[in-house]
Scaffold this active site. Structure first.
Site, mmCIF file in Angstrom:
data_model
loop_
_atom_site.group_PDB
_atom_site.id
_atom_site.type_symbol
_atom_site.label_atom_id
_atom_site.label_comp_id
_atom_site.label_asym_id
_atom_site.label_seq_id
_atom_site.Cartn_x
_atom_site.Cartn_y
_atom_site.Cartn_z
ATOM 1 N N GLU A 1 -11.694 -42.545 -26.723
ATOM 2 C CA GLU A 1 -12.653 -42.394 -27.830
ATOM 3 C C GLU A 1 -13.220 -40.978 -27.950
ATOM 4 O O GLU A 1 -13.611 -40.551 -29.025
ATOM 5 C CB GLU A 1 -13.800 -43.405 -27.706
ATOM 6 C CG GLU A 1 -14.628 -43.345 -26.432
ATOM 7 C CD GLU A 1 -14.064 -44.198 -25.308
ATOM 8 O OE1 GLU A 1 -12.870 -44.586 -25.381
ATOM 9 O OE2 GLU A 1 -14.796 -44.463 -24.343
ATOM 10 N N GLY B 1 -17.725 -49.368 -18.147
ATOM 11 C CA GLY B 1 -18.949 -49.942 -17.615
ATOM 12 C C GLY B 1 -19.039 -49.807 -16.106
ATOM 13 O O GLY B 1 -18.085 -49.374 -15.445
ATOM 14 N N CYS C 1 -11.101 -48.045 -19.442
ATOM 15 C CA CYS C 1 -11.633 -47.730 -18.109
ATOM 16 C C CYS C 1 -11.984 -48.999 -17.330
ATOM 17 O O CYS C 1 -11.112 -49.632 -16.757
ATOM 18 C CB CYS C 1 -12.806 -46.761 -18.230
ATOM 19 S SG CYS C 1 -13.100 -45.884 -16.690
ATOM 20 N N HIS D 1 -10.756 -42.424 -21.295
ATOM 21 C CA HIS D 1 -11.577 -42.796 -22.458
ATOM 22 C C HIS D 1 -11.040 -42.107 -23.712
ATOM 23 O O HIS D 1 -11.458 -40.993 -24.031
ATOM 24 C CB HIS D 1 -13.030 -42.366 -22.239
ATOM 25 C CG HIS D 1 -13.728 -43.133 -21.169
ATOM 26 N ND1 HIS D 1 -14.528 -44.218 -21.434
ATOM 27 C CD2 HIS D 1 -13.738 -42.974 -19.820
ATOM 28 C CE1 HIS D 1 -15.006 -44.703 -20.302
ATOM 29 N NE2 HIS D 1 -14.546 -43.968 -19.300
HETATM 30 N N1 GLN Z 1 -17.052 -48.553 -12.845
HETATM 31 C C1 GLN Z 1 -15.677 -48.183 -12.971
HETATM 32 C C2 GLN Z 1 -15.320 -47.006 -12.074
HETATM 33 O O1 GLN Z 1 -16.181 -46.350 -11.583
HETATM 34 C C3 GLN Z 1 -15.312 -47.890 -14.403
HETATM 35 C C4 GLN Z 1 -15.985 -46.678 -14.945
HETATM 36 C C5 GLN Z 1 -15.924 -46.580 -16.436
HETATM 37 O O2 GLN Z 1 -15.658 -47.550 -17.130
HETATM 38 N N2 GLN Z 1 -16.209 -45.411 -16.972
HETATM 39 O O3 GLN Z 1 -14.161 -46.717 -11.864
#
Ligand code: GLN
Length: 546
Positions: free
Chosen positions: A509, A354, A381, A507
């Site tokens: 997934e 997020g 993340c 990630h």
């Molecule tokens: N916002 C966070 C970052 O930029 C996490 C990004 C994400 O969850 N893809 O590092």
């Protein structure tokens, strides 16, 4: 010479074109053909990276660091292939290229126009994928016929019919057939109109896929064929199914494979569906369930986290159960702190990726609740970053610890910008992106899951665990179990005080497949299942990382 299959959509968007396109690819790949994919997105953004997942669904990250449309995820999951950023073409890319060429003087003396300059650039990009050694390219044209934005793309593919020849191109039109609730009657008028809209721009569909909630009946099929100027055997019914992975079998069952093979004069063997049937069988055979709470921000639209959803499901069915997922917007825990107790009904809690501040205090509270109550937890993340914030605040006693993304003046910036991100002003395509190697420390939970010391995973982030706090976090019991090969970036954290508490900066997934669940997800769902007390079921076993 590659063959091209163009998939267009009619009546409404989100009609399931992506699934149909992926299914067509699957139908051909089980016949031994090499299949490439292109998703065309007619928006003016250069890529999906700057789009809100709430309106356009998840941003799918490719190995080569493309921030692309989520349909590439379906292509990868259905065919077990690796796509690249070239598989996603947008209006933004086409225009940037044409304008750059104009400024360079490549078109000197000419008036630069949609036809031929823009359409030539579209065709060039499609043919580039065609030249990558595949037998067939499935080109999915996003949007709905009639959209202003799609017109140059439809014009380009219309020209390709002429240039590549009838035997080398097929047009598949996917359109919604409405069902009247009261009588159950199928209504095809809107579909007919969308076929007419295709014809008015010079494209006669070769196949029509009627999307509906139930299988269409014979009179409806005949009617669609008649108005669509098609043989009846070229009309297919794609109806709502419980398991998305059975769509290729539904279409194959109606003869789609043989029809396309004949139409394109492809030399192929008999289809081998054995592995795919086994996978679909896992879904159909899954009894029981495991309840997972996904606590994030873009929870109103399930497609915002579609790869997370699929990865949980892949893990579940490979353990013999369905993942029953609740999507929880974490602002609710900020408004009503007592409601956090509702998490106790879940077997596992996941905090996904997020950006931005909204709902983050609620996410941190979900993490605290899972840690304190030993509910199996997986952080992805942003989920990793917030787990570190939670640990810093509540275990290390650093009150007001935060990520500088959320509070630039926090006294304890436990999560901070990656060093190479300092001074990066442009936000498009500049994150730490794509597949990178990771070293897994032996003797950790991560190592028990991956069973190897080196893996590769896809990334998309700007922030990371701040090195100044590494020592304190470790002294207080947090374990860093995965690093970049140079030891500079933290990739995996875990809390050995818990039964299963793992978070990844990457990630996982994106690498999950229906017949090969990703190890971090598999471990998480297995832990959740064990918590549910269903260990007497015979799990299919840990899957080795590929
Ligand atoms: N916002 C966070 C970052 O930029 C996490 C990004 C994400 O969850 N893809 O590092």
């Amino acid at each position: 010479m590659p063959k091209y299959i163009f998939v267009t959509g009619g009546v409404v968007s989100s009609v399931g074109k992506g699934t149909v396109a992926a299914s067509i690819g699957k139908i051909l790949s089980v016949r031994g053909l090499g299949v490439g994919f292109i998703k065309i997105d007619p928006y003016v953004n250069v890529d999906a990276g700057t789009l809100n997942p709430f309106s356009h669904g998840e941003v799918f990250v490719t190995d080569d660091g493309g921030e692309t449309d989520l349909d590439l995820g379906w292509y990868e999951r259905f065919l077990d292939i690796t796509t690249t950023k070239e598989c996603n073409i947008t209006t933004g890319q086409i225009y940037s290229e044409v304008i750059a060429k104009e400024r360079r003087g490549d078109y000197l003396g000419q008036c630069v126009q949609i036809v031929p300059h823009v359409t030539d650039e579209i065709k060039r990009r499609i043919r580039k994928v065609g030249a990558s050694g595949v037998d067939v390219v499935v080109v999915e044209v996003g949007g709905t016929v009639g959209d202003i934005e799609s017109q140059p793309f439809l014009e380009a593919v219309r020209q390709m019919r002429l240039e590549e020849g009838y035997e080398n191109t097929v047009f598949v039109h996917v359109a919604l057939v409405l069902t009247l609730k009261a009588t159950g009657e199928f209504k095809t008028k809107a579909l007919q109109h969308s076929v007419n809209a295709m014809r008015s721009i010079g494209i006669q569909p070769d196949l029509i896929v009627a999307r509906s909630d139930k299988p269409i009946d014979e009179p409806t099929r005949r009617k669609i064929a008649l108005f669509g100027t098609l043989p009846e055997e070229a009309v297919f019914s794609s109806y709502d199914v419980e398991c998305v992975y059975s769509v290729p079998l539904v279409l194959e069952g109606q003869g789609m494979g043989d029809y396309i093979v004949r139409r394109l004069k492809l030399a192929v063997g008999e289809p081998d569906w054995s592995e795919w049937r086994r996978t679909v069988g896992l879904y159909m055979g899954a009894e029981g369930f495991v309840r997972i709470a996904v606590c994030g921000k873009y929870t109103q639209l399930v497609d915002s986290y579609v790869s997370v959803k699929e990865a949980l499901q892949h893990a579940g069915v490979n353990l013999g159960v369905r993942a029953e997922i609740d999507w929880i917007g974490t602002e609710k825990f900020e408004e009503d702190p007592g409601s956090i107790d509702t998490l106790s009904q879940y077997d596992g809690v996941l905090v996904p990726g997020g950006f931005g501040k909204r709902g983050t205090e609620g996410m941190i509270e979900c993490i605290r609740y899972s840690r304190v109550n030993d509910i199996p937890f997986l952080g992805i993340c942003f989920g990793l970053q917030l787990s570190v914030v939670e640990f810093a605040r509540n275990v290390c006693g650093l009150r007001d610890a935060n990520s500088t993304e959320l509070n630039p003046s926090t006294p304890y910036p436990v999560i901070d910008l990656l060093p190479e991100q300092r001074g990066v002003g442009r936000l498009g395509g500049t994150m730490r992106l794509g597949s990178l190697p990771i070293v897994i420390r032996e003797g950790t939970l991560a190592h028990r899951l991956y069973r190897r010391t080196e893996i590769r995973q896809r990334h998309r982030h700007r922030y990371e665990v701040n090195r100044s706090f590494w020592q304190l976090l470790q002294e207080k019991g947090l374990v860093f179990s995965g690093f970049s090969p140079d030891g500079e970036r933290i990739e995996v954290i875990e809390n050995p005080a818990n039964y299963f508490f793992l978070a990844t900066q990457y990630h996982p997934e994106y690498l999950s497949r229906p017949n090969r669940p990703e190890p971090a997800y598999l471990g998480f769902v297995r832990a959740a299942l064990e918590r549910r007390g269903q260990t007497q079921r015979q799990p299919t076993g840990w899957v080795t990382y590929k």
